[in-house]
Design an enzyme around this catalytic site. Sequence first.
Site, PDB file in Angstrom:
ATOM      1  N   CYS A   1       8.730 -59.971  58.566  1.00 37.58           N
ATOM      2  CA  CYS A   1       9.357 -59.727  57.141  1.00 37.58           C
ATOM      3  C   CYS A   1      10.531 -60.498  56.720  1.00 37.58           C
ATOM      4  CB  CYS A   1       9.288 -57.997  57.119  1.00 37.58           C
ATOM      5  SG  CYS A   1      10.043 -57.690  55.542  1.00 37.58           S
TER       6      CYS A   1
ATOM      7  N   ASP B   1      -0.799 -47.697  41.933  1.00 32.36           N
ATOM      8  CA  ASP B   1       0.328 -46.919  41.986  1.00 32.36           C
ATOM      9  C   ASP B   1       0.244 -45.885  43.122  1.00 32.36           C
ATOM     10  OD1 ASP B   1       0.917 -43.949  40.964  1.00 32.36           O
ATOM     11  OD2 ASP B   1      -1.107 -44.713  40.458  1.00 32.36           O
TER      12      ASP B   1
ATOM     13  N   CYS C   1      15.212 -56.379  57.145  1.00 32.99           N
ATOM     14  CA  CYS C   1      14.922 -57.037  58.130  1.00 32.99           C
ATOM     15  C   CYS C   1      15.483 -58.201  58.637  1.00 32.99           C
ATOM     16  CB  CYS C   1      13.275 -57.384  58.149  1.00 32.99           C
ATOM     17  SG  CYS C   1      12.206 -55.727  58.367  1.00 32.99           S
TER      18      CYS C   1
ATOM     19  N   CYS D   1      12.435 -58.945  54.033  1.00 30.89           N
ATOM     20  CA  CYS D   1      13.499 -58.311  53.110  1.00 30.89           C
ATOM     21  C   CYS D   1      14.838 -58.171  53.733  1.00 30.89           C
ATOM     22  CB  CYS D   1      12.648 -56.866  53.173  1.00 30.89           C
ATOM     23  SG  CYS D   1      12.923 -55.906  54.703  1.00 30.89           S
TER      24      CYS D   1
ATOM     25  N   HIS E   1      12.430 -51.747  52.564  1.00 28.83           N
ATOM     26  CA  HIS E   1      11.491 -52.560  53.362  1.00 28.83           C
ATOM     27  C   HIS E   1       9.913 -52.337  52.894  1.00 28.83           C
ATOM     28  CE1 HIS E   1       9.206 -54.161  56.883  1.00 28.83           C
ATOM     29  NE2 HIS E   1       8.641 -52.872  56.825  1.00 28.83           N
TER      30      HIS E   1
ATOM     31  N   ASP F   1       2.280 -41.662  33.426  1.00 29.62           N
ATOM     32  CA  ASP F   1       1.003 -41.094  33.561  1.00 29.62           C
ATOM     33  C   ASP F   1       1.037 -39.738  32.348  1.00 29.62           C
ATOM     34  OD1 ASP F   1       2.719 -39.117  34.691  1.00 29.62           O
ATOM     35  OD2 ASP F   1       2.007 -39.548  36.529  1.00 29.62           O
TER      36      ASP F   1
END
Length: 369
Positions: free
Chosen positions: A304, A266, A309, A306, A335, A93
């Site tokens: 989930c 974002d 998890c 991930c 996560h 940015d």
Amino acid sequence: MGFKFSVLQTDNQTRARLGLLETTHGPVQTPVFMPVGTQATVKTMTPEEVRSVGGRLILSNTYHLYLRPGHELIRGAGGLHRFMGWDGPILTDSGGFQVFSLGPLRRVEEDGVRFRSHIDGSEHYFSPEKAVAVQEALGSDIAMAFDECAPYPCTYEQARAAVERTTRWAGRCLDAHRSPEQALFGIVQGGVHRDLREKSACELLELNFPGYGIGGLSVGEPKEMMYAVLDFTVPLLPVDKPRYLMGVGSPDCLLEGVARGVDMFDCVLPTRIARNGTVFTRRGKLVVRNAEYARDFRPLDGDCGCYTCRHFTRAYVRHLIKAGEILGIRLTTIHNLYFVLRLMENIRQAIREGNFEQFRKKFLAGWQA
């Protein structure tokens, strides 16, 4: 290779679309969420971990990197990619939002903004030309024009003045930009006012940027108001160029933004709330640091896949956070980013299969904001 964007498929019930960003550092499928690496790092995570949870395009902050460690140091290190060990695309940015957020620490002039560092109080000056030069030194794949982000709420006259200054500064950014491998995006402003959004978009489209950010939203206005602004702003933008809704990252807002034709997002939200012990689940947010999870031996989210998890329980993650162990916030960050990036992957798949609207309705029916 330079920058290229292609629309691959559009949804027949909404404005959602599937696209492809091509950059010097590789391709990115859209719609895409960009994890925020403000100071050349996604907090608590290594670049390999960011990629493992699905990250492909990272955002870094021009204002913060200019102040520390300095853009010339990063240039000397071979650019931001080498400095932070990330070989994928990076968007920077302009620093405009951060500078304008400094309040009494900054003074806006026609040529630029004088401001004091939030770190040590030292005085600095950012102009459109300076913002471009810093981003070129960083070597990002996508840079943003230096704009004025009007606060919410503000008067109509304040919003109009910000639009006019943003247009003038956008032209100066284009004149200053020299890097052939870096795409420079313009930013549409205008607050919540339809005529000002139309004015800003019309003026910036004449400058023919390769992509357009939608700025000045998610700054305190109600979500329904943001959606209404997107309803009349997105159609003003070219269909063959990427549309980037800046600073938005909650799952419900991502779905609503995609439905309105946004390609890029974002936000610090997923990583920030993770450090505060809050995680996303299919049914909404869960504050895992709360006492009710002290003996809860289920994963953060049973749906989930991930790393967190698959290996740990709510009780263990809560224990780590309450004990001040760094692993706790690393696990919640892994996560949350996995959750959001997997959501974007599922959104792309739904568009590809022609059932995005059904997917959106089903997700939102179970989501508690």
